[in-house]
Design a protein around this motif. Structure first.
Motif, PDB file in Angstrom:
ATOM      1  N   LEU A 134       1.381   1.789 -14.609  1.00  0.00           N
ATOM      2  CA  LEU A 134       2.326   1.791 -13.729  1.00  0.00           C
ATOM      3  C   LEU A 134       2.327   0.815 -12.535  1.00  0.00           C
ATOM      4  O   LEU A 134       3.252  -0.076 -12.182  1.00  0.00           O
ATOM      5  N   ILE A 135       1.058   0.670 -11.922  1.00  0.00           N
ATOM      6  CA  ILE A 135       0.782  -0.287 -10.924  1.00  0.00           C
ATOM      7  C   ILE A 135       0.986  -1.781 -11.338  1.00  0.00           C
ATOM      8  O   ILE A 135       1.685  -2.379 -10.637  1.00  0.00           O
ATOM      9  N   TRP A 136       0.695  -1.878 -12.450  1.00  0.00           N
ATOM     10  CA  TRP A 136       0.540  -3.124 -13.259  1.00  0.00           C
ATOM     11  C   TRP A 136       2.317  -3.547 -13.378  1.00  0.00           C
ATOM     12  O   TRP A 136       2.658  -4.578 -13.430  1.00  0.00           O
ATOM     13  N   LYS A 137       2.769  -2.639 -14.382  1.00  0.00           N
ATOM     14  CA  LYS A 137       4.186  -2.595 -14.572  1.00  0.00           C
ATOM     15  C   LYS A 137       5.103  -3.061 -13.439  1.00  0.00           C
ATOM     16  O   LYS A 137       5.984  -4.032 -13.266  1.00  0.00           O
ATOM     17  N   LYS A 138       4.959  -2.138 -12.303  1.00  0.00           N
ATOM     18  CA  LYS A 138       5.923  -2.389 -11.148  1.00  0.00           C
ATOM     19  C   LYS A 138       5.612  -3.612  -9.962  1.00  0.00           C
ATOM     20  O   LYS A 138       6.075  -3.985  -9.560  1.00  0.00           O
ATOM     21  N   ASN A 168       0.706  -1.233  -0.060  1.00  0.00           N
ATOM     22  CA  ASN A 168       0.161   0.117   0.012  1.00  0.00           C
ATOM     23  C   ASN A 168       0.911   1.192  -0.037  1.00  0.00           C
ATOM     24  O   ASN A 168       0.645   2.322  -0.541  1.00  0.00           O
ATOM     25  N   LEU A 169       1.938   1.313   0.850  1.00  0.00           N
ATOM     26  CA  LEU A 169       2.856   2.371   0.963  1.00  0.00           C
ATOM     27  C   LEU A 169       3.498   2.756  -0.435  1.00  0.00           C
ATOM     28  O   LEU A 169       3.692   3.765  -0.919  1.00  0.00           O
ATOM     29  N   GLU A 170       3.888   1.341  -1.196  1.00  0.00           N
ATOM     30  CA  GLU A 170       4.481   1.502  -2.464  1.00  0.00           C
ATOM     31  C   GLU A 170       3.446   2.404  -3.336  1.00  0.00           C
ATOM     32  O   GLU A 170       3.921   2.901  -4.158  1.00  0.00           O
ATOM     33  N   ILE A 171       2.317   1.930  -3.413  1.00  0.00           N
ATOM     34  CA  ILE A 171       1.205   2.651  -4.587  1.00  0.00           C
ATOM     35  C   ILE A 171       1.055   3.880  -3.935  1.00  0.00           C
ATOM     36  O   ILE A 171       0.968   4.829  -4.993  1.00  0.00           O
ATOM     37  N   VAL A 172       0.861   4.349  -2.881  1.00  0.00           N
ATOM     38  CA  VAL A 172       0.617   5.715  -2.259  1.00  0.00           C
ATOM     39  C   VAL A 172       1.977   6.604  -2.950  1.00  0.00           C
ATOM     40  O   VAL A 172       1.729   7.636  -3.311  1.00  0.00           O
ATOM     41  N   GLU A 173       3.196   6.302  -2.744  1.00  0.00           N
ATOM     42  CA  GLU A 173       4.340   7.060  -3.331  1.00  0.00           C
ATOM     43  C   GLU A 173       4.126   6.987  -4.857  1.00  0.00           C
ATOM     44  O   GLU A 173       4.394   8.025  -5.557  1.00  0.00           O
ATOM     45  N   LEU A 174       3.514   6.008  -5.652  1.00  0.00           N
ATOM     46  CA  LEU A 174       3.251   6.144  -6.984  1.00  0.00           C
ATOM     47  C   LEU A 174       2.349   7.234  -7.330  1.00  0.00           C
ATOM     48  O   LEU A 174       2.456   8.003  -8.052  1.00  0.00           O
ATOM     49  N   PHE A 175       1.250   7.138  -6.307  1.00  0.00           N
ATOM     50  CA  PHE A 175       0.088   8.364  -6.510  1.00  0.00           C
ATOM     51  C   PHE A 175       0.890   9.819  -6.450  1.00  0.00           C
ATOM     52  O   PHE A 175       0.407  10.555  -7.069  1.00  0.00           O
ATOM     53  N   LYS A 176       1.605   9.651  -5.583  1.00  0.00           N
ATOM     54  CA  LYS A 176       2.406  11.156  -5.327  1.00  0.00           C
ATOM     55  C   LYS A 176       3.201  11.753  -6.546  1.00  0.00           C
ATOM     56  O   LYS A 176       3.779  12.757  -6.800  1.00  0.00           O
ATOM     57  N   GLN A 177       3.420  10.753  -7.437  1.00  0.00           N
ATOM     58  CA  GLN A 177       4.234  11.090  -8.760  1.00  0.00           C
ATOM     59  C   GLN A 177       2.896  12.133  -9.490  1.00  0.00           C
ATOM     60  O   GLN A 177       3.481  13.099 -10.474  1.00  0.00           O
ATOM     61  N   PHE A 178       1.571  12.007  -9.352  1.00  0.00           N
ATOM     62  CA  PHE A 178       0.778  12.406  -9.932  1.00  0.00           C
ATOM     63  C   PHE A 178       0.007  13.686  -9.565  1.00  0.00           C
ATOM     64  O   PHE A 178      -0.501  14.621 -10.121  1.00  0.00           O
ATOM     65  N   VAL A 179       0.159  13.715  -8.031  1.00  0.00           N
ATOM     66  CA  VAL A 179      -0.515  14.827  -7.408  1.00  0.00           C
ATOM     67  C   VAL A 179       0.048  15.307  -6.202  1.00  0.00           C
ATOM     68  O   VAL A 179       0.994  14.386  -5.719  1.00  0.00           O
ATOM     69  N   ALA A 180      -0.086  16.347  -5.567  1.00  0.00           N
ATOM     70  CA  ALA A 180       0.669  16.862  -4.369  1.00  0.00           C
ATOM     71  C   ALA A 180       0.110  16.142  -3.252  1.00  0.00           C
ATOM     72  O   ALA A 180      -1.146  15.517  -3.352  1.00  0.00           O
ATOM     73  N   ASP A 181       0.552  16.112  -2.092  1.00  0.00           N
ATOM     74  CA  ASP A 181      -0.020  15.630  -0.931  1.00  0.00           C
ATOM     75  C   ASP A 181      -1.603  15.832  -0.616  1.00  0.00           C
ATOM     76  O   ASP A 181      -2.181  15.031  -0.157  1.00  0.00           O
ATOM     77  N   GLU A 182      -1.535  17.181  -0.516  1.00  0.00           N
ATOM     78  CA  GLU A 182      -2.795  17.551  -0.156  1.00  0.00           C
ATOM     79  C   GLU A 182      -4.093  17.345  -0.960  1.00  0.00           C
ATOM     80  O   GLU A 182      -5.306  17.182  -0.693  1.00  0.00           O
ATOM     81  N   ASP A 183      -3.711  16.820  -2.378  1.00  0.00           N
ATOM     82  CA  ASP A 183      -4.779  16.224  -3.059  1.00  0.00           C
ATOM     83  C   ASP A 183      -4.774  14.951  -3.256  1.00  0.00           C
ATOM     84  O   ASP A 183      -5.411  14.104  -4.163  1.00  0.00           O
ATOM     85  N   LEU A 184      -4.364  14.084  -2.213  1.00  0.00           N
ATOM     86  CA  LEU A 184      -4.230  12.537  -2.178  1.00  0.00           C
ATOM     87  C   LEU A 184      -4.933  12.259  -0.834  1.00  0.00           C
ATOM     88  O   LEU A 184      -4.782  12.789   0.259  1.00  0.00           O
TER      89      LEU A 184
END
Length: 305
Positions: free
Chosen positions: A144-148, A96-112
């Motif tokens: 990205l989630i599928w690839k990684k 889960n933490l790995e996925i969250v870090e991937l999300f942060k590539q697309f949005v700022a922390d406050e938008d997650l």
């Protein structure tokens, strides 16, 4: 005359609600070099005990055998090719933490907003300049989630968190033909939200609320959307008003707004491995949970009202 809303002043953002399909079971499948959608795995707490609980089942197991979260071990059909595995929570949290870090590539922390261990909301309104349209961002996240990680994710897209969540639960998860992506917007409320059945499947309506609504003549989400909002508020309080606006797809929540709850509550739940029918046994379990909550209240210098 059908009661419709004027959405011109409602917030209109680009929200993704992202869910990993059968998260625990999918992680276990990947660990075993299996495709998550083809594996036959059930993650079970205390699998050696008949009262053990299914925490997650692979999509194929759900489809073939009707096994889902909450199924007991004794309800799993015998002599079927299901791999029963014990949960590894530390591993799931790590993924889960790995996925969250991937999300942060697309949005700022406050938008997650991480909604649960397998589900998150992303506000990509300000991400288009870097990553493309909302649909393109959703597909990049899936890729990205599928690839990684070799995990399959489903994504609901909406003008607000409610619409994105409903699109996820009632469309994206059920529609592999659209690559598990669905769009729900204000203009499609009559064709989408108003057709959700039964009512208890709607976000915020459980079995008890459904029965209470039925008592006053509301038997569908459409009926709810056409009811007098003042009467709903009088009968159910602010929840009634909220349900009315939700039935029109209106949710003014903004992910970037910080939220501090007005109340602090403590709770305790426990999964029992067998039926408790003796009064003194039931009292022991309740007393243990009550004492633990009382201890937490004292620790935080709080009293109950």
């Amino acid at each position: 005359m059908i009661q419709m809303m004027d959405y011109s002043n409602e917030p209109c953002r680009d929200i993704l609600c992202v869910d990993v399909k059968s998260f625990f079971a999918s992680v276990e499948a990947v660990e075993r070099k299996q495709h998550p959608l083809k594996a036959k795995i059930a993650v079970v707490s205390k699998p050696d005990n008949n009262g053990g609980l299914v925490l997650a089942a692979s999509p194929l197991v759900k489809k073939l055998y009707g096994i889902k979260t909450g199924t007991r071990v004794y309800e799993i059909p015998k002599n079927v090719s299901i791999e029963i595995v014990e949960p590894r929570m530390a591993l799931y949290v790590k993924r889960n933490l790995e996925i969250v870090e991937l999300f942060k590539q697309f949005v700022a922390d406050e938008d997650l907003h991480v909604y649960s261990i397998d589900e998150s909301f992303l506000d990509v309104t300000h991400s288009h300049g870097l990553f493309g349209t909302t649909e393109e961002i959703a597909r990049k996240i899936q890729y990205l989630i599928w690839k990684k990680m070799k995990l399959v994710v489903t994504i609901g897209i909406g003008d607000n968190p409610l619409l994105a969540k409903l699109a996820l639960d009632h469309d994206a998860k059920r529609n592999p033909d659209s690559n598990y992506i669905a769009h729900w917007h204000y203009e499609s409320v009559p064709e989408t939200i108003w057709n959700i059945t039964p009512m208890k499947d709607f976000w915020g309506i459980g079995s008890r609320t459904e029965k209470n609504l039925q008592r006053i003549g509301i038997h569908s989400i459409y009926d709810l959307s056409q009811f007098d909002v003042k009467k709903l508020k009088k009968r159910f309080g602010v929840i009634g008003e909220q349900l009315f606006f939700h039935s029109h797809g209106i949710d003014r929540t903004r992910l970037s707004d910080s939220f501090t709850p007005r109340e602090t509550s403590f709770s305790k739940n426990q999964i029992l491995n067998r039926d408790y029918i003796e009064k003194h046994e039931v009292e022991i379990v309740i007393r243990e949970m009550a004492e633990e909550n009382a201890m937490r209240l004292r620790k935080h210098h709080l009293t109950a009202g």
